[in-house]
Each structure stands twice: as C-alpha cells, then as structure tokens.
Enzyme design. Structure first.
Site, PDB file in Angstrom:
ATOM      1  N   LYS A 158      54.688 -83.539  26.198  1.00 54.85           N
ATOM      2  CA  LYS A 158      53.245 -83.332  26.041  1.00 54.85           C
ATOM      3  C   LYS A 158      52.886 -81.882  26.341  1.00 54.85           C
ATOM      4  O   LYS A 158      53.363 -81.307  27.321  1.00 54.85           O
ATOM      5  CB  LYS A 158      52.501 -84.285  26.984  1.00 54.85           C
ATOM      6  CG  LYS A 158      50.981 -84.215  26.903  1.00 54.85           C
ATOM      7  CD  LYS A 158      50.357 -85.250  27.833  1.00 54.85           C
ATOM      8  CE  LYS A 158      48.842 -85.259  27.746  1.00 54.85           C
ATOM      9  NZ  LYS A 158      48.240 -86.334  28.578  1.00 54.85           N
ATOM     10  N   SER A 212      45.422 -89.468  26.407  1.00 49.96           N
ATOM     11  CA  SER A 212      45.547 -88.132  25.839  1.00 49.96           C
ATOM     12  C   SER A 212      46.974 -87.774  25.437  1.00 49.96           C
ATOM     13  O   SER A 212      47.213 -86.734  24.828  1.00 49.96           O
ATOM     14  CB  SER A 212      45.041 -87.094  26.846  1.00 49.96           C
ATOM     15  OG  SER A 212      45.813 -87.125  28.032  1.00 49.96           O
ATOM     16  N   SER A 225      46.339 -92.387  30.211  1.00 54.60           N
ATOM     17  CA  SER A 225      46.803 -91.610  29.064  1.00 54.60           C
ATOM     18  C   SER A 225      48.253 -91.819  28.673  1.00 54.60           C
ATOM     19  O   SER A 225      48.705 -91.280  27.666  1.00 54.60           O
ATOM     20  CB  SER A 225      46.557 -90.115  29.317  1.00 54.60           C
ATOM     21  OG  SER A 225      45.176 -89.859  29.383  1.00 54.60           O
TER      22      SER A 225
END
Length: 392
Positions: free
Chosen positions: A35, A112, A136
């Site tokens: 990420k 996210s 997330s």
C-alpha cells in the site's frame, strides 16, 4: 508492474525500481504488493494524495514491516492504490482512479487499502500489505472475497508509514487463502503473545442485529452449527460505541494528519472535507471524554474475551454496493459498516476475515475476533473452521 500486467488498476503507475529481497526464506516464491502509505527504498510515497506525493522524497529506507517480508523471500511488485490519506473505506480516489474489484466488477473494491486487496483478489500478487484504521483491511477483504488480517494493535510496526490515527492504525495482510496468510503472519510475528489453547466461541448478538436477512443467513450458514455462547459486545449500546469510535479516531487525526491538510491547503474531496472539519471542531474535553470511553470499552472487551474468548463476528453489514449507487448509499454505508468494524479497532484486538458466500453475486466475508496477542492462533482457528465447513 505495467498497465498490461495490471488489468484491474491495482498498482500506482510509478517507474519500476528494483527492490532487493532474500533469495531464500519462508516466503520465497511469493510476490508482494505494498500500500502506498508505506515507504519503500527508491520510491516516493504518495498516500493517494497529489500534494503528499509532491512533497515526498525518494526514500532511502524501507518500512520495517515491508523489509521483514522482503528478508523472508517475498518479491516486491509495486505500490498499490489507496484512498486519499487513507481516510475513506470505498476504494475510490478522485485523483488516481478506482481499482476494479475482480470478484465483483462494477462494485466498490473497498478502501483505503483498495489496491492491495485488488492485487491479491486479481491474482497479481500472492500477499499484500495494507493498513487498517477503521476497517481498511477488513472491509476490502470482505468485498473482494479474500482473507485479511488486522493484527493486535502495535504488534506489527507502523514505522515508515503515513500516520492517520496512530492509536488505531495497524499494518495488515491480504492473501487469497488461509495457509498463505498464516505464512506471512508467522514471518511478522514468530509466536503468539497469548496463544489460544481452548477457544470459547461467542455469538455477538448485538452485532448480528445490525445485519439484514441475507447477511444473517450467511452468518448462520457459516457459524450457526457451532456450539457458542451469546454475548453482548456493546455494553452501552451500539450508538454510544460508534460515537466513541468517531471521537477517538478524529482526536488522533486532529493531532496527526489535520496539520498537514491545513498547512498544505490541499483541495479536499467530498468526505474528507467533512471529516477534517469534524476533527478540527473537537474540544479538549470532548477528546478526553472520547479517549476515556474508549479505554472503558477496551476494558469491557478484555473482560469478555479474557484469554480464550473468540467472537464469531460479521465484518460489515452487506456486500459491496455498485459504483453507480445513489449518493445516499455512499453517505449511509460507511456509518453502518463502521458500527461493526469499530469493535476490534477500538479494543485493539486482532480480527481475521475470510470469504463466506455471496449476496446478489458479490462477496460477503465473516470473521473471528480474538484476545489481544492471539493472532496466529486466531488465523489457525479460522483455517480450521473454514476447512470444517467445506467438509460438511
């Protein structure tokens, strides 16, 4: 990772930079996606935000959690999309686009950690690092039909990553199956701090009350035949717990990410604008009260689970909605989901998500929430329960 290699738009289109990894180790042969809030040597960190990206240096060190996986033999593929500043849960980024949910095209991938979940679900990477503040890792895992692990808070270092709400932020992992998730987890922690030796299965009746009929049926199909005791998870009711969660998260964000937002004068997309304003408006007394209420909630869950209790928990209330859903769906879904997701986050507990069934053709996951420090045992128990279900 090129556009041709990435049909789902999971990865950021950064220039490829070689990243060294061990030739041998427990993760040798596995590919890794990261990420884009975690630093990787030779790369900038964008955090889903053009302003953050513009101010980012090319980092000369790698975040410790990422480096641990590389040192175990995992091969880095690239950095993945995230919602802007990791402050949303739908996976839609107004600046860099929305990755395609491989398990349900046309529906939200979840955020996210959208790109990391999509990279794994689409078979582009074997494992992926995400972060989980309010859900997330857990929500995208459910939405994309894969395994996800939010560890005990503080267990895996968040050093070398953008901070949103440090007392909630956790470094999580995605994988397509429980065995691969267990391999990665065992690298990040070599043993449980508090292993589960004789798990007591618990039914969180007030969490189940938040589910619709289809989700209730899936929970029953997954867990209904197990011998378990009913318990109450929200001691003062779900609305009090959710209000406490919102205050505690925003209190952290006010100290951590809000200064950057205001000082940079970055344009704010819908959603972040309201959350930033709400965080800024918190008074010192509200912050103190919210953090005290969170501590009380944590103490209650610690007593409820003790050393062996395991919640047979839903992840979110429904399958992922369509990208073209009415605006009122966007406004409502996050609040309904976080009423469920806030339990493990507020209490700093590990939660393991695994695929269950589908609702209207889209994935819907289930999960286990265990005592603090029981992570590896919890993953093993999830593997055991899912294997048992498959043989019935």
């Amino acid at each position: 990772m090129t556009m041709r290699d990435d049909p789902f738009g999971a990865f950021m289109p950064y220039p490829p930079v070689p990243v060294a990894h061990a030739a041998e180790g427990p993760l040798a042969g596995l590919t890794l996606a990261v990420k884009d809030i975690f630093h990787v040597a030779g790369h900038r960190t964008g955090a889903g935000c053009p302003t953050w990206l513009a101010q980012s240096p090319v980092h000369d060190t790698t975040a410790p959690a990422v480096q641990t996986l590389l040192d175990a033999g995992a091969r880095f593929l690239g950095k993945t999309h995230t919602d802007e500043l990791a402050w949303s849960m739908y996976g839609m980024n107004a600046h860099f686009g929305t990755p395609v949910n491989p398990a349900a095209p046309g529906r939200i991938p979840g955020g996210s950690s959208s790109g990391s979940a999509v990279a794994v679900a689409g078979g582009l990477a074997d494992i992926a690092i995400g972060s989980d503040t309010g859900g997330s890792v857990r929500a995208p895992a459910s939405f994309c039909g894969i395994w996800g692990w939010r560890p005990t808070h503080g267990l895996i270092p968040m050093a070398g990553a953008m901070a949103l709400a440090p007392s909630f932020d956790a470094c999580g992992i995605f994988a397509r199956d429980g065995a691969t998730l267990a391999r990665a987890a065992a690298v990040l922690m070599d043993r449980d701090a508090a292993p589960l030796t004789a798990p007591r299965l618990l039914v969180p009746r007030d969490m189940l009350a938040l589910l619709g009929p289809a989700a209730q049926r899936i929970w029953q199909q997954g867990f209904g035949a197990l011998s378990a005791r009913e318990v109450t998870v929200y001691p003062e009711g779900v609305e009090v717990a959710y209000a406490t969660f919102l205050t505690a998260v925003m209190a952290d964000a006010k100290e951590t990410i809000l200064p950057f937002i205001r000082q940079s004068r970055m344009p704010l997309v819908r959603g972040i604008d309201g959350r930033a304003d709400a965080a800024e408006a918190l008074t010192p007394d509200q912050i103190a009260d919210g953090r005290a209420a969170r501590d009380a909630f944590t103490a209650y869950l610690d007593r409820l689970l003790a050393r062996s209790g395991v919640l047979l928990a839903p992840v979110v209330q429904d399958a992922p909605f369509r990208l073209d859903a009415p605006v009122e769906v966007f406004d409502r879904f996050r609040h309904e989901a976080q009423r469920l997701l806030c339990v493990a986050g507020m209490a700093r507990l590990p939660q393991v998500v695994f695929p269950a069934r589908r609702i209207d053709g889209a994935p819907f996951g289930l999960s286990l929430i265990g005592p603090r420090g029981s992570d590896l045992s919890l993953i093993a128990l999830a593997q055991e329960l899912t294997s048992l279900k498959e043989t019935l």
